[in-house]
Design an enzyme around this catalytic site. Structure first.
Site, PDB file in Angstrom:
ATOM      1  N   GLY A 194      -5.683   9.578  -4.014  1.00  0.00           N
ATOM      2  CA  GLY A 194      -5.452   8.142  -4.135  1.00  0.00           C
ATOM      3  C   GLY A 194      -5.635   7.459  -2.792  1.00  0.00           C
ATOM      4  O   GLY A 194      -6.474   7.855  -1.989  1.00  0.00           O
ATOM      5  N   GLU A 195      -4.882   6.403  -2.554  1.00  0.00           N
ATOM      6  CA  GLU A 195      -4.905   5.624  -1.310  1.00  0.00           C
ATOM      7  C   GLU A 195      -6.192   4.837  -1.120  1.00  0.00           C
ATOM      8  O   GLU A 195      -6.320   4.098  -0.157  1.00  0.00           O
ATOM      9  CB  GLU A 195      -4.698   6.513  -0.075  1.00  0.00           C
ATOM     10  CG  GLU A 195      -3.420   7.320  -0.058  1.00  0.00           C
ATOM     11  CD  GLU A 195      -3.288   8.204   1.176  1.00  0.00           C
ATOM     12  OE1 GLU A 195      -4.139   8.107   2.098  1.00  0.00           O
ATOM     13  OE2 GLU A 195      -2.351   9.015   1.225  1.00  0.00           O
ATOM     14  N   GLY A 196      -7.184   4.997  -1.994  1.00  0.00           N
ATOM     15  CA  GLY A 196      -8.499   4.415  -1.767  1.00  0.00           C
ATOM     16  C   GLY A 196      -9.432   5.338  -1.007  1.00  0.00           C
ATOM     17  O   GLY A 196     -10.514   4.910  -0.584  1.00  0.00           O
TER      18      GLY A 196
END
Length: 338
Positions: A304-306
């Site tokens: 995740g997190e981009g």
């Protein structure tokens, strides 16, 4: 700046999406046909260049400034034992983002994107979606508006990420509610839960979908009942980007699930999105297929997190570099095909 005054204005914005500029797309296609290469030789790089041209309204589009935003929220459904980590890790990871110590910090620095972090009421988790709505209407509107407000006025390419312990559970619930199928089709190991945790997660998704199935009738209500603050904020940011004609690099399973209710209400919603990657989360392959998006990368990520979107930024830069800087056959005095 985009702002939604109420659910009706959110729905109205979603119903009136701008389209790419066809004259700029045509000009970009014509330029591609004149560059010193066989037609189609650069594959998807050519498609990306034309895509960016259409949304920027320019034959020669640019990527910069690239903006990355990480939204963080906490989830009441973690009480059901659906995550390998406790909710306090969300707060700790936000501090890590702000200190520059996370993977997304390293990757946005490497790809030249400016990064910001938006924490949404971390001391106040959403409702447990197996028992109640995730958010009130006011809370959902606030999250959507915080997402929309995060879009920079000069942004030309946006990527959004998330941090929220337990958030693959509401993401799976959104998928099951909108697309159908069993909970087992959509749940995955997320942060690395064991078989027992995976079973609890499937039960939680089934309970949430059953509880809210009669009320999750449109994009706003679906996000409100089954989502989370960071999930709604991602949806708000990506909708604001569409209204501003800013292309979006779509990250992993949670970011993809966040826009699913919007796509149900407007089937053209993903037209300004490129799927950056396919994650290792079990439902992401199926979700991307349902979204009609082919990912640029397959790297087995599940952070995740981009992070997956940040890794795709250099591909977009490469597409625009070849499109803008290559010589045409005439300029290079190279004989075109017979």
């Amino acid at each position: 700046m985009t702002r939604f005054a109420d659910p009706a204005s959110f729905a109205a914005a979603l119903a009136a999406l701008p389209e790419p500029d066809e004259a700029s797309r045509t000009a970009a296609l014509n330029r591609q046909a004149r560059l010193t290469k066989p037609t189609g030789a650069l594959g998807r790089l050519e498609d990306i260049a034309v895509f960016m041209a259409g949304w920027q309204g320019s034959e020669r589009p640019e990527a910069d400034p690239v903006q990355a935003v990480v939204f963080a929220g906490n989830h009441g459904v973690t009480a059901q034992g659906v995550s390998a980590y406790p909710p306090e890790v969300t707060v700790q990871m936000v501090a890590n983002f702000e200190a520059g110590g996370a993977a997304i910090n390293a990757l946005t620095a490497a790809c030249g994107a400016r990064l910001s972090v938006v924490a949404l009421d971390l001391d106040r988790p959403t409702g447990d979606i197996t028992r109640e709505a995730a958010m009130s209407a006011e809370e959902c509107l606030d999250a959507l508006n915080q997402g929309a407000a995060a879009l920079g006025a000069d942004t030309r390419l946006l990527l959004v990420g998330e941090m929220g312990i337990g958030n693959t559970t509401p993401a799976a619930a959104l998928c099951a509610a909108v697309l159908g199928g069993s909970a087992q089709d959509w749940v995955g190991r997320g942060t690395g839960i064991d078989d027992l945790g995976l079973s609890r997660k499937a039960v939680a998704v089934e309970a949430a979908v059953a509880l809210h199935s009669g009320a999750a009738t449109d994009a706003f209500e679906t996000l409100r009942l089954l989502g989370g603050r960071e999930i709604a904020a991602m949806a708000g940011a990506i909708l604001a980007a569409r209204l501003a004609r800013v292309p979006v690099l779509l990250d992993g399973f949670i970011a993809s699930a966040a826009i699913l209710p919007l796509l149900r209400d407007n089937p053209r919603f993903t037209d300004h999105c490129i799927a950056a990657h396919c994650s290792a989360e079990a439902g992401h392959v199926l979700l991307l297929d349902k979204l009609g998006l082919e990912p640029l990368l397959h790297l087995g990520l599940r952070l995740g997190e981009g992070t997956g979107a940040a890794l795709a930024v250099p591909i977009v830069r490469g597409a625009l570099a070849t499109h803008n800087r290559m010589a045409t056959f005439d300029e290079a005095a190279v004989t075109d095909k017979a």
